[in-house]
Design a protein around this motif. Structure first.
Motif, mmCIF file in Angstrom:
data_model
loop_
_atom_site.group_PDB
_atom_site.id
_atom_site.type_symbol
_atom_site.label_atom_id
_atom_site.label_comp_id
_atom_site.label_asym_id
_atom_site.label_seq_id
_atom_site.Cartn_x
_atom_site.Cartn_y
_atom_site.Cartn_z
ATOM 1 N N GLY A 1 45.265 42.690 51.871
ATOM 2 C CA GLY A 1 46.263 41.623 51.788
ATOM 3 C C GLY A 1 46.286 41.093 50.368
ATOM 4 N N GLY A 2 46.193 42.015 49.413
ATOM 5 C CA GLY A 2 46.027 41.647 48.003
ATOM 6 C C GLY A 2 47.242 40.953 47.415
ATOM 7 N N GLY A 3 48.433 41.224 47.951
ATOM 8 C CA GLY A 3 49.645 40.589 47.438
ATOM 9 C C GLY A 3 49.794 40.809 45.947
ATOM 10 N N ALA A 4 50.272 39.774 45.261
ATOM 11 C CA ALA A 4 50.514 39.880 43.821
ATOM 12 C C ALA A 4 49.364 39.309 43.018
ATOM 13 C CB ALA A 4 51.795 39.151 43.471
ATOM 14 N N SER A 5 48.167 39.322 43.594
ATOM 15 C CA SER A 5 47.040 38.784 42.834
ATOM 16 C C SER A 5 46.624 39.803 41.768
ATOM 17 C CB SER A 5 45.861 38.478 43.757
ATOM 18 O OG SER A 5 45.147 39.650 44.041
ATOM 19 N N GLY A 6 45.950 39.298 40.737
ATOM 20 C CA GLY A 6 45.545 40.186 39.643
ATOM 21 C C GLY A 6 44.161 40.768 39.853
ATOM 22 N N ALA B 1 45.255 46.770 49.468
ATOM 23 C CA ALA B 1 46.149 47.202 50.549
ATOM 24 C C ALA B 1 47.031 46.023 50.937
ATOM 25 C CB ALA B 1 45.333 47.654 51.760
ATOM 26 N N ASP B 2 48.326 46.291 51.127
ATOM 27 C CA ASP B 2 49.266 45.245 51.532
ATOM 28 C C ASP B 2 50.556 45.952 51.939
ATOM 29 O OD1 ASP B 2 51.231 43.023 51.439
ATOM 30 O OD2 ASP B 2 49.631 41.932 50.425
ATOM 31 N N PRO B 3 51.184 45.552 53.058
ATOM 32 C CA PRO B 3 52.452 46.181 53.448
ATOM 33 C C PRO B 3 53.524 46.004 52.374
ATOM 34 C CG PRO B 3 51.666 44.695 55.184
ATOM 35 C CD PRO B 3 50.754 44.513 54.004
ATOM 36 N N LEU B 4 53.384 44.931 51.596
ATOM 37 C CA LEU B 4 54.323 44.600 50.521
ATOM 38 C C LEU B 4 54.490 45.735 49.512
ATOM 39 C CD1 LEU B 4 55.552 41.735 49.864
ATOM 40 C CD2 LEU B 4 53.641 41.440 48.299
ATOM 41 N N TYR B 5 53.448 46.499 49.299
ATOM 42 C CA TYR B 5 53.481 47.515 48.244
ATOM 43 C C TYR B 5 54.455 48.653 48.564
ATOM 44 C CZ TYR B 5 49.187 45.081 46.896
ATOM 45 O OH TYR B 5 48.272 44.111 46.548
ATOM 46 N N ALA C 1 49.868 49.379 53.208
ATOM 47 C CA ALA C 1 49.239 49.450 54.524
ATOM 48 C C ALA C 1 48.920 48.044 54.993
ATOM 49 C CB ALA C 1 47.938 50.258 54.439
ATOM 50 N N GLY C 2 48.915 47.872 56.311
ATOM 51 C CA GLY C 2 48.653 46.538 56.850
ATOM 52 C C GLY C 2 47.635 46.559 57.973
ATOM 53 N N LEU C 3 46.869 45.507 58.024
ATOM 54 C CA LEU C 3 45.969 45.319 59.160
ATOM 55 C C LEU C 3 46.790 45.209 60.434
ATOM 56 C CD1 LEU C 3 43.612 42.710 57.500
ATOM 57 C CD2 LEU C 3 42.980 45.032 58.208
ATOM 58 N N PRO C 4 46.306 45.687 61.547
ATOM 59 C CA PRO C 4 44.930 46.116 61.762
ATOM 60 C C PRO C 4 44.681 47.612 61.578
ATOM 61 C CG PRO C 4 45.992 45.798 63.875
ATOM 62 C CD PRO C 4 47.031 45.520 62.823
ATOM 63 N N CYS D 1 39.318 39.588 51.650
ATOM 64 C CA CYS D 1 40.601 39.270 52.288
ATOM 65 C C CYS D 1 40.847 37.774 52.131
ATOM 66 C CB CYS D 1 40.540 39.659 53.761
ATOM 67 S SG CYS D 1 42.100 39.407 54.617
ATOM 68 N N SER D 2 41.856 37.414 51.339
ATOM 69 C CA SER D 2 42.098 35.983 51.123
ATOM 70 C C SER D 2 43.492 35.580 51.564
ATOM 71 C CB SER D 2 41.893 35.598 49.653
ATOM 72 O OG SER D 2 42.867 36.167 48.833
ATOM 73 N N HIS D 3 43.549 34.384 52.159
ATOM 74 C CA HIS D 3 44.818 33.744 52.537
ATOM 75 C C HIS D 3 45.673 34.601 53.455
ATOM 76 C CE1 HIS D 3 43.559 31.765 48.723
ATOM 77 N NE2 HIS D 3 43.767 30.715 49.490
ATOM 78 N N LEU D 4 45.031 35.223 54.420
ATOM 79 C CA LEU D 4 45.768 35.964 55.449
ATOM 80 C C LEU D 4 45.151 35.577 56.806
ATOM 81 C CD1 LEU D 4 47.765 38.065 56.485
ATOM 82 C CD2 LEU D 4 46.117 39.849 55.873
ATOM 83 N N LEU D 5 43.946 36.062 57.083
ATOM 84 C CA LEU D 5 43.282 35.636 58.316
ATOM 85 C C LEU D 5 42.981 34.135 58.210
ATOM 86 C CD1 LEU D 5 42.730 38.783 58.214
ATOM 87 C CD2 LEU D 5 40.777 38.305 59.669
ATOM 88 N N GLU E 1 42.753 37.765 69.136
ATOM 89 C CA GLU E 1 42.610 39.208 69.320
ATOM 90 C C GLU E 1 43.044 39.962 68.056
ATOM 91 O OE1 GLU E 1 41.003 40.881 71.248
ATOM 92 O OE2 GLU E 1 41.775 42.912 71.023
ATOM 93 N N TRP E 2 44.112 39.492 67.406
ATOM 94 C CA TRP E 2 44.549 40.129 66.157
ATOM 95 C C TRP E 2 43.453 39.990 65.096
ATOM 96 C CZ3 TRP E 2 45.232 39.355 61.005
ATOM 97 C CH2 TRP E 2 45.978 40.331 60.337
ATOM 98 N N HIS E 3 42.860 38.793 65.021
ATOM 99 C CA HIS E 3 41.779 38.590 64.048
ATOM 100 C C HIS E 3 40.606 39.535 64.341
ATOM 101 C CE1 HIS E 3 43.967 35.015 62.799
ATOM 102 N NE2 HIS E 3 43.086 34.797 61.837
#
Ligand SMILES: C[S@@+](CC[C@H](N)C(=O)[O-])C[C@H]1O[C@@H](n2cnc3c(N)ncnc32)[C@H](O)[C@@H]1O
Length: 212
Positions: A17-22, A37-41, A106-109, A123-127, A137-139
């Protein structure tokens, strides 16, 4: 956010869930091996460049409108935080163009990685952040999946919800679910706080020698 030390940087790190972090770019500059990994990519760098500007503006507006929910000791000031976020976005965009293979769409799970193929998952600011939309259950399945690909720990930050900064009502039950799967959970304080009260991470690892 993750109390990372030199030993952590010796291994392969996945930012989930890296998003646009550096993070990946910065870790690479320090000689570490990192991927995100992030679906955004899936959108590719050009589309992301447009979307990320709007995302930063929305984030800044949300913070300004809820100023009492944030503390500024770590960033110093709103202006310094905005500059750091802009710099991170630029580093991210340059890095994803130069090293597209380090960014998995790619996205969890479900992560397209072999068992125990990295040393540390962050993993930050997602779960927990989005616990209003993502249930217990998703967590559980998301954390189990991150543990599957990690030889070492999974670290998750922060442990409170975004909207109200409150703790997540299923937090203890979730830890019990994970322990029942043979995982070891611990809550650790970290040297970062921005959202008020959000200064702990959850670490999840595998039990050594089968003893819990
Ligand atoms: C609030 S952003 C956090 C980005 C980054 N970790 C940070 O702290 O700056 C949440 C990120 O999670 C990503 N995301 C959403 N659903 C996801 C999933 N199922 N698996 C992995 N990442 C996901 C979003 O695309 C977004 O980039």
């Amino acid at each position: 956010m993750f109390a990372i030390d030199d030993r952590d940087l010796d291994g392969v790190i996945l930012d989930c869930g890296g998003g646009a972090s550096g993070f990946v770019a910065e870790a690479r500059a320090m000689g570490a091996r990192a991927l995100a990994a992030d679906p955004l990519y899936a959108h590719g760098a050009a589309v992301l460049a447009d979307r990320l500007s709007a995302g930063l503006d929305q984030g800044n507006a949300m913070i300004n409108a809820n100023a009492d929910r944030f503390v500024w000791e770590w960033y110093g000031s709103p202006e310094r935080r905005q500059k750091m976020r802009r710099d991170a976005r630029s580093e991210f965009l340059a890095d994803i163009r130069r090293h597209p293979d380090s960014y998995l769409a790619a996205g969890l799970p479900h992560l397209p990685l072999a068992d125990e193929s990295v040393d540390l998952v962050l993993c930050s600011h997602l779960l927990f952040t989005w616990a209003g939309r993502l249930d217990r259950e998703w967590h559980r399945t998301a954390i189990t999946e991150m543990s599957r690909v990690s030889r070492g720990e999974v670290r998750i930050f922060p442990l409170v919800r975004l909207g109200d900064g409150e703790s997540v009502d299923f937090f203890d039950a979730l830890q019990a679910d994970l322990r029942a799967e043979g995982l070891v959970c611990a809550v650790r304080e970290v040297p970062y706080e921005f959202q008020r009260g959000a200064d702990h991470m959850l670490t999840v690892g595998k039990a050594k020698g089968g003893l819990l």
